[in-house]
Write an enzyme that holds these catalytic residues in place. Structure first.
Site, mmCIF file in Angstrom:
data_model
loop_
_atom_site.group_PDB
_atom_site.id
_atom_site.type_symbol
_atom_site.label_atom_id
_atom_site.label_comp_id
_atom_site.label_asym_id
_atom_site.label_seq_id
_atom_site.Cartn_x
_atom_site.Cartn_y
_atom_site.Cartn_z
ATOM 1 N N ASN A 1 0.817 -1.221 0.000
ATOM 2 C CA ASN A 1 0.000 0.000 0.000
ATOM 3 C C ASN A 1 0.848 1.267 0.000
ATOM 4 O O ASN A 1 1.916 1.302 0.595
ATOM 5 C CB ASN A 1 -0.947 0.012 1.195
ATOM 6 C CG ASN A 1 -2.063 -1.008 1.033
ATOM 7 O OD1 ASN A 1 -2.033 -1.826 0.106
ATOM 8 N ND2 ASN A 1 -3.027 -0.985 1.921
ATOM 9 N N MET A 2 0.310 2.305 -0.672
ATOM 10 C CA MET A 2 0.936 3.634 -0.735
ATOM 11 C C MET A 2 1.781 3.987 0.498
ATOM 12 O O MET A 2 2.938 4.336 0.405
ATOM 13 C CB MET A 2 -0.170 4.707 -0.805
ATOM 14 C CG MET A 2 -0.874 4.765 -2.124
ATOM 15 S SD MET A 2 0.094 5.747 -3.245
ATOM 16 C CE MET A 2 -0.858 5.533 -4.743
ATOM 17 N N LYS A 3 1.108 3.877 1.643
ATOM 18 C CA LYS A 3 1.689 4.361 2.884
ATOM 19 C C LYS A 3 3.001 3.664 3.236
ATOM 20 O O LYS A 3 3.929 4.290 3.748
ATOM 21 C CB LYS A 3 0.664 4.133 3.995
ATOM 22 C CG LYS A 3 0.997 4.796 5.278
ATOM 23 C CD LYS A 3 -0.206 4.731 6.220
ATOM 24 C CE LYS A 3 0.245 5.161 7.612
ATOM 25 N NZ LYS A 3 -0.573 4.561 8.653
ATOM 26 N N GLY A 4 3.073 2.381 2.914
ATOM 27 C CA GLY A 4 4.302 1.653 3.174
ATOM 28 C C GLY A 4 4.504 1.289 4.623
ATOM 29 O O GLY A 4 3.542 1.130 5.369
#
Ligand code: B12
Lengths: 244, 519
Positions: free
Chosen positions: A125-128
């Site tokens: 996910n984007m957030k990592g």
């Protein structure tokens, strides 16, 4: 060169180990003696039963300190871990731009009945994870995270559809070796379809080691603390190697 | 007890918004039913057992009704009719239906009045069964005094009900007040309730009525030995919320995990199905004196516990409102929350106190269900044990109700006997040495904790307002809770939802709605 080692307490090679365990016997002097004798059988020396307590009818809990006898020649130990070049988000994207002239496609999922997504989300996910961006954020990657409880068939279908370069498979539940069964099921499916060599196969999860992944027929295994850039770097550099 | 100064008007405001949200869901619920609601009716009427393939008879009878195209009228009148035709009892009638010896179309001059009367008899009998479990439990509880707050709740999860029994007894010996039998992985996705005693499960033990009984007997025995009544918990989330509630009621369970949204978010169960099923399951809990445990703690496994604190509070308020709709009194509302803030955050403990205290003050009469740290548990069991100590301190200080024991091996495996012993030892120690701490301290009026609680309450109000505007189902679609988005008509179990016909009949549900024992 030989390098014999033993556990360390406060003096080199003292061999001190702390143990705690339960025996299915009623608490008492006899139980304590049993704990001591049992630990002696494990090849320990100077066994000290530091604590013994009843924790149920017919069950006694122990804390024991003892000195281990065997030595291990450390020079004979081999363990593998994923070897990859340390690169950051920008370097990886640059490398893809320079070397591939197309986006790298990855599809990830937690397969089987396992419902844990936090691990695969951390990588994708984007957030990592831990201030390290997830693969969805990589402009040079097409990353698809299918979530949890995905069947091997669905994962493969999506992988073919998205022309995936790499499959990212996560497993958290290990009770009764559920993870081994699920990881293996995917390999078997790929082999049956003659598609094993189509994809880079990455396994991950809290109980996954590189050794285990290799043994199961995967290309790499990633355990606790993995950050997305490590995974991205592995994928890109391995794909590059494969081309050359 | 120390309190944070909160605006009573604001509290009333957020409760009113939550009620409005629940009401708009309720408007939807009343027009629909589901396969599992109908199966529950059969169970309440006394149908049990499985066919040769191991499929439960309630499932088979409902499937047959569906095939016959009559389910939209409710299973109740058709089953009553089948009983009149067969002239046999509930169980045998179900067996005959399964064997096609009786079917729904076959009519031997059974009049609507006969059917109506039979339905009434069946429904009244079901109500008597629920009443009986209620008084049986009250009697047992009265014999032994309630333990002081917080109650010590611990899980068993070997997969084998007989092994669970041994583990549970040892936990009771170490001080547990409540035993929860964790269900086998993915049972919530089964569209039936498994049958009989079971010895093979993954990550937990199947919830079956027989297993409930085995554990109930074991705990009654252990409780007598220790001089306390031991509460038994299981799970009624998933595709069989109401059916499991019925089985739990039959076997005198005291608590059920029962959340109005958990299945939707964490198991991808269709939201309409979940809302419909939770309603009947909670009606049953209200009658059988079962405390529901809601699952807000789970949000914090996928969302950040500081950023998303208001989603927990909002969900508690919605769960409370829906529970009120189903007739549950505050004392049966184990509203959930958790101690899940990243321990690396400075003053994380102060945030935790603020969140726990806020929950306490918003729901003063509810036995709040407080979940220990899990996500940031380390595989270093010694460090994990430290986290639990702080959790225990927060819980006793803020007077939580149902205290789920933190386990030092949380990040390693499902608990071993000695893990439970350590866990309860830690709790016993902290609860004793800090027993009256909450009565001795005061929260600084404009201190960190008071301000933090106020911030969460403000965020909750804003969030609830947004949900009210959009509607709860749409808000879930947009990922408002736990960052997980679910489509209104997607997810598992959607096929089992159907619109009630104008002559839909479900008298037992009506009795449950109209005869609330807690009023
Ligand atoms: C959060 C959680 C849940 C949440 C999951 C929410 C969600 N959407 O994921 C909920 C509440 C739903 C849950 C349910 C269950 N859980 Co759980 N859960 C946990 C918990 C507390 C944390 C796991 C976690 O999120 N870790 C954080 C992530 C970031 O770490 P990670 O997964 O290791 O991922 C990292 C690496 O491993 C790696 N990685 C992971 N995957 C991949 C994949 C690839 C390709 C790569 C490259 C890297 C990689 O990268 C990540 C970042 O570094 C653990 C306990 C613990 N503290 O570990 C128990 C735990 C994992 N759960 C457990 C169990 C048993 C269950 C249930 C079966 C319980 C039950 N009977 O119902 C159910 C599962 C139902 C099912 N069908 O699977 C057990 C597993 C025991 C075992 N070893 O088999 C644990 C250990 C708890 C326990 N002690 O009993 N759980």
């Amino acid at each position: 060169m030989k390098q014999n080692i033993k556990p360390y307490g406060d003096t080199i090679n003292d061999g001190i180990i702390q143990l705690s365990f339960t025996l299915p016997v009623e608490f008492g002097a006899k139980a304590k003696k049993a704990a001591e004798l049992y630990v002696l059988k494990l090849n320990f020396d100077q066994v000290s039963v530091a604590h013994a307590e009843k924790i149920a009818d017919d069950f006694t809990y122990f804390v024991v300190f003892a000195k281990a006898k065997p030595v291990l020649d450390y020079s004979t130990v081999v363990a593998s871990e994923v070897k990859t070049v340390e690169m950051d988000f920008y370097q990886i994207n640059d490398l893809i731009r320079k070397e591939f002239n197309r986006k790298i496609s990855v599809v990830g999922a937690t397969i089987g009945a396992d419902a844990h997504t936090v691990g695969i989300d951390a990588i994708m996910n984007m957030k990592g994870y831990n201030q390290d961006y997830g693969l969805e954020r990589y402009p040079e990657m097409n990353a698809l995270n299918m979530g949890a409880q995905v069947t091997c068939e669905d994962l493969l279908k999506e992988a073919l559809d998205k022309k995936a370069d790499a499959l990212l498979v996560s497993q958290t539940v290990t009770q009764k070796d559920a993870h081994i069964r699920n990881f293996t099921e995917l390999i078997e499916l790929l082999e049956a379809e003659n598609l094993r060599s189509h994809f880079l196969l990455l396994a991950g999860g809290p109980r996954v080691t590189h050794d285990l992944a290799i043994e199961l027929g995967y290309d790499a295994g990633f355990g606790p603390g993995t950050v997305p850039s490590r995974v991205a770097s592995f994928i890109v550099t391995t794909l590059l190697k494969g081309r050359k | 007890m120390a309190t944070i100064p909160l605006d009573q008007n604001q509290i009333e405001r957020v409760k009113a918004i939550a009620l409005e949200i629940a009401e708009s869901v309720q408007e939807y619920i009343v027009n629909y039913s589901s396969d599992s609601v109908e199966r529950t009716v059969l169970r309440l009427y006394g149908v049990d057992g499985v066919n040769e393939d191991g499929t439960p008879l309630p499932n088979r009878v409902v499937e047959k009704a569906r095939e016959a195209g009559i389910l939209e009228h409710g299973i109740s009148p058709w089953f009553a009719k089948a009983m009149l035709i067969s002239g046999r009892d509930e169980q045998v009638t179900a067996e005959l239906l399964e064997q096609d010896q009786v079917d729904f179309s076959f009519d031997k001059n059974v009049t609507p009045a006969d059917i109506h009367q039979k339905e009434g008899e069946l429904a009244n009998k079901a109500m008597e069964v629920l009443k009986a479990t209620n008084s049986a439990k009250r009697e047992k509880r009265e014999k032994t005094p309630l333990p002081p707050n917080p109650w010590r709740y611990i899980i068993v999860a070997t997969g084998n009900i007989y092994e669970d029994r041994t583990q549970a007894k040892s936990a009771v010996f170490s001080g547990a007040d409540i035993i929860a039998v964790i269900r086998s992985t993915a049972q919530s996705l089964l569209d039936y309730v498994p049958y009989g005693p079971t010895t093979e499960g993954f990550g937990g033990t199947y919830a079956t009525q027989a297993n409930f009984r085995i554990m109930r007997d074991a705990l009654d025995e252990a409780g007598l030995e220790q001089g306390r009544y031991i509460r038994l918990v299981n799970y009624s989330s998933g595709l069989c919320m109401a059916e499991i509630a019925a089985c739990a009621a039959f076997e005198d369970l005291d608590m059920l995990l029962n959340d109005s949204m958990y299945g939707i978010l964490f198991r991808d169960i269709n939201m309409k199905r979940t809302f419909i099923d939770q309603y009947l399951s909670r009606l049953i809990c209200a009658h059988a004196d079962i405390i529901i445990n809601t699952g807000e703690d789970n949000y914090l496994t996928t969302s950040d516990a500081v950023e998303a604190a208001h989603t927990v509070t909002a969900s508690q308020l919605i769960n409370e409102a829906m529970a009120l709709k189903a007739g549950l009194p505050a004392r049966l509302m184990g509203l959930g929350h958790a101690f899940e803030i990243n321990p690396k955050i400075e003053n994380a403990f102060l945030y935790e106190l603020a969140h726990a205290q806020l929950a306490r003050q918003l729901f003063p009469d509810a036995p709040l269900k407080y979940m220990p740290p899990t996500k940031y548990k380390s595989t270093d069991i010694f460090h994990a044990h430290c986290l639990d100590t702080m959790f225990n301190l927060a819980s006793v200080t803020t007077d939580q109700g149902i205290h789920l024991a933190g386990i030092l091996t949380e990040a390693n495996h499902t608990p071993l006997m000695q893990d439970r012993f350590q866990s309860l030892g830690n709790i016993n120690y902290v609860f004793n040495v800090a027993k009256d701490l909450g009565d001795e301290i005061e929260f600084k009026q404009d201190g960190f904790i008071a301000k933090r609680a106020q911030t969460v309450l403000d965020e909750t109000e804003a969030f609830l307002n947004r949900i009210r505007e959009k509607g709860l189902m749409e808000s879930i679609t947009e990922g408002g809770f736990a960052g997980i988005s679910r489509p209104i008509d997607g997810g598992k179990g959607h096929g089992g939802v159907f619109a009630k016909s104008s002559d839909y009949s479900n008298p037992v549900m009506q009795l449950l709605e109209n005869n609330n024992p807690n009023k």
